[in-house]
Enzyme design. Structure first.
Site, PDB file in Angstrom:
ATOM      1  N   GLN A 136      18.577  37.080  51.795  1.00 23.22           N
ATOM      2  CA  GLN A 136      19.273  38.374  51.929  1.00 23.22           C
ATOM      3  C   GLN A 136      19.050  38.922  53.341  1.00 23.22           C
ATOM      4  O   GLN A 136      18.131  38.474  54.048  1.00 23.22           O
ATOM      5  CB  GLN A 136      18.704  39.369  50.918  1.00 23.22           C
ATOM      6  CG  GLN A 136      17.191  39.546  50.994  1.00 23.22           C
ATOM      7  CD  GLN A 136      16.586  40.042  49.697  1.00 23.22           C
ATOM      8  OE1 GLN A 136      17.159  40.877  48.993  1.00 23.22           O
ATOM      9  NE2 GLN A 136      15.396  39.524  49.365  1.00 23.22           N
ATOM     10  N   ASP A 148      12.333  43.485  37.753  1.00 19.75           N
ATOM     11  CA  ASP A 148      12.792  44.468  38.737  1.00 19.75           C
ATOM     12  C   ASP A 148      13.540  43.717  39.832  1.00 19.75           C
ATOM     13  O   ASP A 148      13.066  43.539  40.961  1.00 19.75           O
ATOM     14  CB  ASP A 148      11.577  45.199  39.314  1.00 19.75           C
ATOM     15  CG  ASP A 148      11.981  46.203  40.385  1.00 19.75           C
ATOM     16  OD1 ASP A 148      11.114  46.548  41.219  1.00 19.75           O
ATOM     17  OD2 ASP A 148      13.164  46.596  40.411  1.00 19.75           O
TER      18      ASP A 148
HETATM   19  N1  SAM Z   1      14.768  48.359  42.382  1.00 17.72           N
HETATM   20  C1  SAM Z   1      15.743  47.590  43.076  1.00 17.72           C
HETATM   21  C2  SAM Z   1      17.022  47.534  42.321  1.00 17.72           C
HETATM   22  O1  SAM Z   1      17.032  47.948  41.157  1.00 17.72           O
HETATM   23  O2  SAM Z   1      18.017  47.065  42.886  1.00 17.72           O
HETATM   24  C3  SAM Z   1      15.241  46.219  43.318  1.00 17.72           C
HETATM   25  C4  SAM Z   1      13.814  46.185  43.726  1.00 17.72           C
HETATM   26  S1  SAM Z   1      13.281  44.783  44.519  1.00 17.72           S
HETATM   27  C5  SAM Z   1      13.707  45.118  46.151  1.00 17.72           C
HETATM   28  C6  SAM Z   1      14.400  43.517  43.990  1.00 17.72           C
HETATM   29  C7  SAM Z   1      13.764  42.199  44.341  1.00 17.72           C
HETATM   30  O3  SAM Z   1      14.267  41.155  43.511  1.00 17.72           O
HETATM   31  C8  SAM Z   1      14.026  41.752  45.784  1.00 17.72           C
HETATM   32  O4  SAM Z   1      12.812  41.784  46.480  1.00 17.72           O
HETATM   33  C9  SAM Z   1      14.592  40.325  45.631  1.00 17.72           C
HETATM   34  O5  SAM Z   1      14.143  39.460  46.655  1.00 17.72           O
HETATM   35  C10 SAM Z   1      14.057  39.950  44.271  1.00 17.72           C
HETATM   36  N2  SAM Z   1      14.760  38.868  43.582  1.00 17.72           N
HETATM   37  C11 SAM Z   1      16.089  38.668  43.465  1.00 17.72           C
HETATM   38  N3  SAM Z   1      16.332  37.546  42.743  1.00 17.72           N
HETATM   39  C12 SAM Z   1      15.112  37.027  42.391  1.00 17.72           C
HETATM   40  C13 SAM Z   1      14.688  35.892  41.644  1.00 17.72           C
HETATM   41  N4  SAM Z   1      15.578  35.033  41.098  1.00 17.72           N
HETATM   42  N5  SAM Z   1      13.361  35.689  41.486  1.00 17.72           N
HETATM   43  C14 SAM Z   1      12.449  36.545  42.026  1.00 17.72           C
HETATM   44  N6  SAM Z   1      12.784  37.634  42.763  1.00 17.72           N
HETATM   45  C15 SAM Z   1      14.110  37.875  42.933  1.00 17.72           C
END
Ligand code: SAM
Length: 302
Positions: free
Chosen positions: A46, A171
């Site tokens: 990203q 999350d």
């Molecule tokens: N609270 C935010 C929302 O609701 O949009 C999201 C919080 S956090 C920033 C979301 C995280 O999910 C990101 O750090 C992203 O890199 C992670 N993420 C996305 N897909 C993922 C996966 N398949 N496994 C682990 N982490 C993942």
């Protein structure tokens, strides 16, 4: 551009936003004024941006979508973490999928009974940037001896681990890119195998106006979770960054009583915990399970 706190003083402020993924969110796009960009990094997963907004303070953005901020993070992290934690009442182990900003991890570790919290985050840059630029969100959570940070796909983690947990909190980003797999039935099936009896599964689900493929996301998720749990519902919070209405968090457990705890029980646990919160309180906990007819109808379609 000069600014005093909470007020922009230029005719044409810079904005952040506009990277929406149409297959998920075709409402339009939320754009935030940005008074200063602190960091930008294109990772394998990203494009991350940390910027300042006059009202919300420091904001973490991913692919043009604002994820969380100093100003609104409590409306999200406190509700998403404390509601399953206080409903369960005696959580020792927690799995967090995603959550690389450390907000959920920080709230979970505020519960002194927790002996182990595993966070599986796909992108190492997220915790690194948040620790450096927005420590108000993660606090000291990443350095807590009870926490284990695993960098990798959360789907792979639940598929490969043999460990089980009392609470699982997903999350993630929305249902596009690397986050998409976390909204699929196979992930829900694998996650259920990692949940202890009487455990609670929670996921971030976006607002009740968000589509996933050709259906409302609430309907899609409710249908999938019902294949694996006896009691499936949602609880809500009003999160400024997730515009388009309340955000509905998915709730799944085999013990229907956990969603219907009396206020007195939640209040007693909250008071005994000594946890200070900015947004969550036991009244909000109980009220958050009250759903509008629009969401009830989506669940009936599931
Ligand atoms: N609270 C935010 C929302 O609701 O949009 C999201 C919080 S956090 C920033 C979301 C995280 O999910 C990101 O750090 C992203 O890199 C992670 N993420 C996305 N897909 C993922 C996966 N398949 N496994 C682990 N982490 C993942």
């Amino acid at each position: 551009m000069t600014q005093t706190a909470g007020k922009l003083e230029t005719a044409k402020p810079e904005v952040y936003g506009g990277g929406l993924h149409p297959q998920v969110h075709d409402l339009g796009e939320l754009r935030l004024y940005q008074s200063r960009v602190l960091a930008e990094e294109q990772t394998p997963f990203q494009k991350l941006t940390v910027f300042e907004n006059p009202i919300l303070g420091r904001v973490l953005g991913s692919d043009g979508i604002s994820q969380t901020s100093e100003g609104d993070e409590a409306t999200y992290h406190e509700m998403m973490a404390h509601i399953p934690m206080f409903a369960h009442g005696h959580v020792k182990s927690v799995l967090i999928i995603g959550g690389g900003d450390g907000g959920i991890l920080r709230c979970v570790l505020d519960h002194k009974g927790v002996t182990r919290a595993v966070l599986a985050e796909i992108d190492a840059a997220v915790p690194r940037l948040v620790k450096q630029y927005i420590p108000a969100i993660c606090g000291g959570a990443f350095d807590d001896p009870r926490a284990e940070i695993k960098i990798g796909d959360g789907f792979d983690f639940v598929r490969n681990t043999h460990e089980t947990f009392d609470v699982i909190i997903v999350d993630s980003t929305d249902a596009y890119g690397p986050g998409r797999v976390l909204f699929e039935d196979e992930f829900f099936r694998l996650a259920k195998q990692r949940l202890n009896p009487g455990g609670i599964f929670v996921n971030q689900n976006a607002t009740d106006f968000v589509k996933y493929a050709d259906e409302m996301l609430v309907t899609t998720v409710a249908r999938a979770l019902r294949r694996h749990y006896a009691d499936v519902s949602f609880f809500r919070s009003a999160i400024p960054l997730y515009w388009g209405g309340d955000t509905f968090f998915g709730w799944a457990t085999d013990d229907a009583a956990l969603r219907r705890q009396p206020l007195t029980a939640i209040q007693q646990r909250y008071d005994a915990s000594g946890i200070q919160t900015k947004y969550y309180n036991p009244d909000m906990h109980v009220a958050s399970f009250a759903l509008p007819n629009s969401v009830r109808a989506m669940m009936q379609k599931a």
